[in-house]
Design a protein around this motif. Structure first.
Motif, mmCIF file in Angstrom:
data_model
loop_
_atom_site.group_PDB
_atom_site.id
_atom_site.type_symbol
_atom_site.label_atom_id
_atom_site.label_comp_id
_atom_site.label_asym_id
_atom_site.label_seq_id
_atom_site.Cartn_x
_atom_site.Cartn_y
_atom_site.Cartn_z
ATOM 1 N N LEU A 125 58.288 64.907 19.449
ATOM 2 C CA LEU A 125 58.020 64.762 20.785
ATOM 3 C C LEU A 125 56.942 65.858 21.153
ATOM 4 O O LEU A 125 56.929 67.305 20.559
ATOM 5 C CB LEU A 125 59.229 65.133 21.824
ATOM 6 C CG LEU A 125 60.077 63.816 22.060
ATOM 7 C CD1 LEU A 125 61.433 64.183 22.912
ATOM 8 C CD2 LEU A 125 59.215 62.650 22.640
ATOM 9 N N PRO A 126 56.273 65.794 22.349
ATOM 10 C CA PRO A 126 55.508 67.013 22.623
ATOM 11 C C PRO A 126 56.095 68.186 23.156
ATOM 12 O O PRO A 126 57.006 67.974 23.986
ATOM 13 C CB PRO A 126 54.242 66.230 23.739
ATOM 14 C CG PRO A 126 54.351 65.125 23.472
ATOM 15 C CD PRO A 126 55.580 64.597 22.909
ATOM 16 N N GLY A 127 56.050 69.289 23.002
ATOM 17 C CA GLY A 127 56.917 70.550 23.356
ATOM 18 C C GLY A 127 58.285 70.154 22.931
ATOM 19 O O GLY A 127 59.379 70.460 23.583
ATOM 20 N N ALA A 128 58.400 69.768 21.667
ATOM 21 C CA ALA A 128 59.834 69.441 20.913
ATOM 22 C C ALA A 128 60.855 70.377 21.138
ATOM 23 O O ALA A 128 61.926 70.191 21.638
ATOM 24 C CB ALA A 128 59.417 69.229 19.365
ATOM 25 N N LEU A 129 60.552 71.681 20.686
ATOM 26 C CA LEU A 129 61.210 72.820 20.790
ATOM 27 C C LEU A 129 61.624 73.225 22.305
ATOM 28 O O LEU A 129 62.823 73.574 22.549
ATOM 29 C CB LEU A 129 60.903 73.887 20.214
ATOM 30 C CG LEU A 129 61.981 74.918 19.621
ATOM 31 C CD1 LEU A 129 62.757 74.150 18.576
ATOM 32 C CD2 LEU A 129 61.342 76.252 18.901
ATOM 33 N N GLY A 130 60.802 72.818 23.122
ATOM 34 C CA GLY A 130 61.162 72.949 24.742
ATOM 35 C C GLY A 130 62.070 72.091 25.022
ATOM 36 O O GLY A 130 62.981 72.398 26.033
ATOM 37 N N VAL A 131 61.754 70.608 24.613
ATOM 38 C CA VAL A 131 62.656 69.564 25.094
ATOM 39 C C VAL A 131 64.319 70.022 24.453
ATOM 40 O O VAL A 131 65.233 69.738 25.106
ATOM 41 C CB VAL A 131 62.160 68.457 24.692
ATOM 42 C CG1 VAL A 131 63.289 67.079 24.678
ATOM 43 C CG2 VAL A 131 60.910 68.154 25.338
ATOM 44 N N ALA A 132 64.401 70.304 23.275
ATOM 45 C CA ALA A 132 65.624 70.744 22.734
ATOM 46 C C ALA A 132 66.428 71.496 23.462
ATOM 47 O O ALA A 132 67.455 71.588 23.535
ATOM 48 C CB ALA A 132 65.318 71.005 21.221
ATOM 49 N N THR A 133 65.556 72.709 23.595
ATOM 50 C CA THR A 133 65.947 73.972 24.669
ATOM 51 C C THR A 133 66.683 73.398 25.979
ATOM 52 O O THR A 133 67.771 73.681 26.263
ATOM 53 C CB THR A 133 65.037 75.141 24.834
ATOM 54 O OG1 THR A 133 64.553 75.470 23.561
ATOM 55 C CG2 THR A 133 65.467 76.093 25.652
ATOM 56 N N LEU A 134 65.747 72.680 26.695
ATOM 57 C CA LEU A 134 66.266 72.025 27.908
ATOM 58 C C LEU A 134 67.482 70.955 27.655
ATOM 59 O O LEU A 134 68.475 71.184 28.642
ATOM 60 C CB LEU A 134 65.358 70.972 28.615
ATOM 61 C CG LEU A 134 65.511 70.606 30.057
ATOM 62 C CD1 LEU A 134 65.809 71.268 30.906
ATOM 63 C CD2 LEU A 134 64.339 69.621 30.274
ATOM 64 N N ILE A 135 67.651 70.272 26.870
ATOM 65 C CA ILE A 135 68.775 69.572 26.536
ATOM 66 C C ILE A 135 70.143 70.098 26.224
ATOM 67 O O ILE A 135 71.122 70.093 26.858
ATOM 68 C CB ILE A 135 68.672 68.488 25.380
ATOM 69 C CG1 ILE A 135 67.397 67.392 25.849
ATOM 70 C CG2 ILE A 135 69.845 67.617 25.198
ATOM 71 C CD1 ILE A 135 67.139 66.577 24.762
ATOM 72 N N THR A 136 69.989 71.316 25.416
ATOM 73 C CA THR A 136 71.022 72.170 25.069
ATOM 74 C C THR A 136 71.464 72.991 26.331
ATOM 75 O O THR A 136 72.690 73.040 26.606
ATOM 76 C CB THR A 136 70.404 73.321 23.867
ATOM 77 O OG1 THR A 136 70.136 72.426 22.815
ATOM 78 C CG2 THR A 136 71.530 73.932 23.423
ATOM 79 N N CYS A 137 70.555 73.570 26.954
ATOM 80 C CA CYS A 137 70.691 74.295 28.239
ATOM 81 C C CYS A 137 71.560 73.505 29.239
ATOM 82 O O CYS A 137 72.572 73.805 29.767
ATOM 83 C CB CYS A 137 69.595 74.685 29.038
ATOM 84 S SG CYS A 137 68.814 76.291 28.236
#
Length: 474
Positions: free
Chosen positions: A125-137
């Protein structure tokens, strides 16, 4: 001075003491008892004790009767009764249990495993690590509801990884700060329990009402992260194979099964049992606390020291909330008895506001209060000032509570008093500047405001789920 003027003076002294940094709970109690002694002063009750003095009474008997006369004031009865009311409040019983569940999950090393798995699952995904961080948060914030804990832990886990993968400092910091505040909105939230106890709104209806708005806000955050990453790839470069290696589908499913699913199942079990009437919030919180212990034991992360620390933090936070309630109840009772509540109601009525204008004014005041105060003080002390005005404008307290919960997201995201920024700065590398963190948070404040506008334009987002599950109440 008239009694209403004294009530306003009382409110002014409290606000002045807050800005001086005095402990809020004890300030409320001290001011409430001090002004309450004047408000409830009854010379007849006091002097009846003096009249019992005899000429040959000894010093000890005289002192006893003098103290009895001094304390013969209804404010002390009020203080005792309000303390008992708070301690016996069944809604507040769920607070320590949910807090304990959150502290146990926080210390069970579950989040680092979850973040690593989601980073691999979203790598394309674009911004993959940011998306993973958001879901984890979002998931972790839902489990704990403790903003400082979520921001700090994800700052330690996700921020170094995003900086290592050349993410823009502001972009990375904004994701963590915004995602970390979601726990005060998405149920099972401690803030919602406190609002329910303050307003008298059913906690189960409130949980159902905030679920969809919470998902809408997460969706807006997700769209923003992906869109920014597509428009400007330099903000969030795609990870290389060396940085985030691909993984066979079977292994990825196993990692998700062992990291994402257990925590999600615990949260859904707790929330589902409340929403569908299978358990009261207190019973569901008990299940969640037990589930947190079992989950930590399953991950071999349960130690006596971690258990002891979780109990200590739970007791400390619960005591803070309860004493805030006691102080607020005493303060509010005296303030109302002196006529302060009527003065405010008459003033607002004289403004001839429409419901929309009143909502804007109330939310703007709460927004500004979010700079110097925590959400607990705002909900317990200042929101009750607005609650008696809601019937005047035909506003459902359930709807008002959802808007307040959304609004309080900005309390942690708005400079210069944004606590999320200071939580993150405390553990961030030195090259991440506080101004960069502030800059990264501001777009999310705009998204919160957009979500509040959406809730007002489409109130069925708030009412559809509670009405479908429990029937209409309006």
């Amino acid at each position: 001075m008239t009694d209403p003027q004294i009530a306003l003076f009382m409110l002014g002294i409290f606000i002045f003491c807050v800005f001086l940094g005095f402990p809020i709970a004890f300030t409320l109690m001290a001011i409430g008892i001090g002004f309450g002694y004047y408000a409830y002063y009854d010379p007849g009750r006091m002097w009846r004790s003096y009249n019992r003095l005899e000429e040959d009474a000894g010093l000890w008997e005289s002192t006893q009767l003098w103290l009895e006369g001094f304390y013969n004031n209804r404010i002390f009865d009020l203080f005792v009764n309000q303390t008992y009311t708070v301690i016996s409040n069944e809604v507040l019983t769920a607070v320590p249990l949910f807090l304990f569940m959150g502290y146990i999950v926080e210390r069970a090393n579950i989040v680092d495993r979850l973040f690593s798995t989601l980073a691999v699952a979203t790598r394309n995904l674009p911004g993959a690590l940011g998306v993973a961080t958001l879901i984890t948060c979002a998931l972790f914030a839902t489990a704990t509801g403790i903003v400082g804990a979520v921001v700090t832990l994800l700052g330690l886990l996700a921020l170094p990884q995003m900086l290592k993968m050349r993410y823009n400092h502001s972009f990375a910091a904004g994701i963590i700060c915004a995602g970390g505040t979601l726990g005060i909105l998405i149920p099972p939230s401690i803030m919602l329990i406190v609002y329910a106890a303050t307003s008298g709104v059913s906690i189960v209806r409130l949980y159902a009402a905030t679920l969809l708005p919470g998902l809408v806000l997460v969706g807006l955050y997700f769209i923003y992260i992906v869109t920014r990453a597509i428009i400007n790839p330099s903000l969030a470069p795609r990870p290389t194979e060396d940085e985030v290696p691909s993984m066979p589908l079977g292994k990825l499913i196993w990692l998700l099964t062992t990291s994402f699913i257990p925590l999600a199942a615990l949260i859904l079990a707790v929330l589902g049992s409340i929403l569908f009437g299978l358990a009261t919030p207190t019973e569901a919180a008990s299940i969640g606390a037990l589930g947190g212990i079992l989950l930590a034991a399953a991950y071999r992360a349960m130690t006596f020291d971690r258990l002891r620390e979780s109990v200590y933090l739970t007791v400390r936070t619960t005591a803070m909330v309860c004493w805030l309630f006691v102080g607020s109840y005493v303060f509010a009772a005296v303030f109302s008895y002196l006529g302060g509540e009527k003065v405010i109601a008459d003033f607002v009525a004289g403004l001839d506001l429409t419901p929309v204008q009143f909502l804007i004014m109330a939310q703007l005041i709460i927004f500004l209060l979010g700079w110097p105060l925590e959400w607990s003080e705002i909900i317990i002390i200042f929101v009750p000032i607005f609650l008696p005005l809601l019937p005047m404008f035909g506003i459902d307290p359930l709807f008002f509570g959802v808007l307040v919960a959304l609004n309080l997201q900005t309390a942690f995201l708005t400079p210069p008093m944004a606590m999320s920024a200071y939580y993150l700065k405390g553990i961030a590398p030195e090259n991440v500047k506080l101004t960069e963190i502030f800059a990264g948070m501001l777009p999310y404040c705009g998204l919160v405001i957009i979500s509040m506008v959406i809730m007002y334009l489409f109130p069925q987002i708030v009412f559809s789920l509670p009405d479908a599950v429990y029937g209409p109440s309006r």
